[in-house]
Design an enzyme around this catalytic site. Sequence first.
Site, mmCIF file in Angstrom:
data_model
loop_
_atom_site.group_PDB
_atom_site.id
_atom_site.type_symbol
_atom_site.label_atom_id
_atom_site.label_comp_id
_atom_site.label_asym_id
_atom_site.label_seq_id
_atom_site.Cartn_x
_atom_site.Cartn_y
_atom_site.Cartn_z
ATOM 1 N N ASN A 55 8.120 -3.910 3.404
ATOM 2 C CA ASN A 55 7.039 -3.628 3.642
ATOM 3 C C ASN A 55 6.386 -4.190 5.123
ATOM 4 O O ASN A 55 5.721 -3.328 5.646
ATOM 5 C CB ASN A 55 5.887 -4.432 2.555
ATOM 6 N N GLU A 66 13.562 15.463 -3.405
ATOM 7 C CA GLU A 66 13.450 16.242 -4.700
ATOM 8 C C GLU A 66 14.550 16.227 -5.734
ATOM 9 O O GLU A 66 14.197 16.219 -6.885
ATOM 10 C CB GLU A 66 13.110 17.755 -4.155
ATOM 11 N N HIS A 80 0.952 -1.235 0.002
ATOM 12 C CA HIS A 80 0.045 0.037 0.185
ATOM 13 C C HIS A 80 0.934 1.078 0.029
ATOM 14 O O HIS A 80 2.017 1.285 0.758
ATOM 15 C CB HIS A 80 -0.980 0.162 1.244
ATOM 16 N N ASP A 121 8.598 18.552 -6.643
ATOM 17 C CA ASP A 121 8.585 19.658 -5.750
ATOM 18 C C ASP A 121 7.671 19.210 -4.707
ATOM 19 O O ASP A 121 6.220 19.541 -4.842
ATOM 20 C CB ASP A 121 8.383 21.268 -6.237
ATOM 21 N N GLU A 150 12.841 21.572 4.421
ATOM 22 C CA GLU A 150 13.387 20.411 3.408
ATOM 23 C C GLU A 150 14.763 20.189 3.746
ATOM 24 O O GLU A 150 15.415 19.189 2.988
ATOM 25 C CB GLU A 150 12.907 20.794 1.960
ATOM 26 N N GLN A 180 9.608 26.742 3.471
ATOM 27 C CA GLN A 180 10.023 25.176 2.619
ATOM 28 C C GLN A 180 11.490 25.003 2.320
ATOM 29 O O GLN A 180 12.084 23.519 2.798
ATOM 30 C CB GLN A 180 9.464 25.461 1.168
#
Length: 284
Positions: A152, A255, A121, A261, A275, A271
């Site tokens: 997972n 990124e 998922h 972005d 980031e 940001q």
Amino acid sequence: MTRKLLPFLLLLGVSFSACEKKPPELPDMPPPAELNILMGNPSEATTNVVNSNNYLISLPEYALSYNRTKGIPNWVSWYLSSEWLGPVNRQDDFRPYDQLPAGWYQVSSMDYIGSGFDRGHNCPSGDRTLTVADNSSTFYMVNIIPQAPQVNQDPWEKMETYCRQLAQQGNELYIIMGNYGSGGTGNNGFATTISGGKVTVPAAVWKAVLVLPRGENDLSRITENSRLIAVIIPNENIAGNLHWGDYRTTVNQIEITTGYDLFSNIPIAIQDILEARKDTGPTN
Ligand code: MN
């Protein structure tokens, strides 16, 4: 973004106190779908069928960019708060998403059988337990990638559980999960695709999680001190040997690797700070 119930409750209080009745139970309503992508659209996905490898699918439970060539999402974005957590059991009804544009191959559970990879998922079943329909929605195959079982079922599952714990503790979370590259190692060894090339096996899987204490107007109250967690985990069984916290990285790294972005709706000055920072907070 909690629902603005107070005026409504006050109104009920006034009207019912007059006849001395208790207000009726409010129905369980999921938070609005717009929240799933409030922080931005990482790849500027659209519903233009010409861009079939960056095709936007927006459901009440999550939003995603679908990659027709790969047969998997590029990324899936969703909002999580305790309002999304209810009594519904795991439905386990993996099935094709039948609303894809005409002529597109609909990936099914059959494509994963015997592959050595889990049906992993993106938006977890456990994050959508308010109604049967909400939980069932997470089992559309457009929300699924071939994921190394040891990843997972161990670090990835533990990170998901930690996110739900943060939600239960009174936080709102904006979560984006995605993948890149091709070639992973599952129970049958290395593979770049499964089902005769119909589904790409990603080389790595990433997740970014913005954590905010409950409140209103979420975009406007993000600061340089807000918690932002990012991980990149190789899609290899051996990766399951470490705790998810050991895979923490920066959103900048995601990124750079993907060209997306993330969190593009956050003011750029904030940001840039968030980031570039690697989370060092608790991991359970
Ligand atoms: Mn960004």
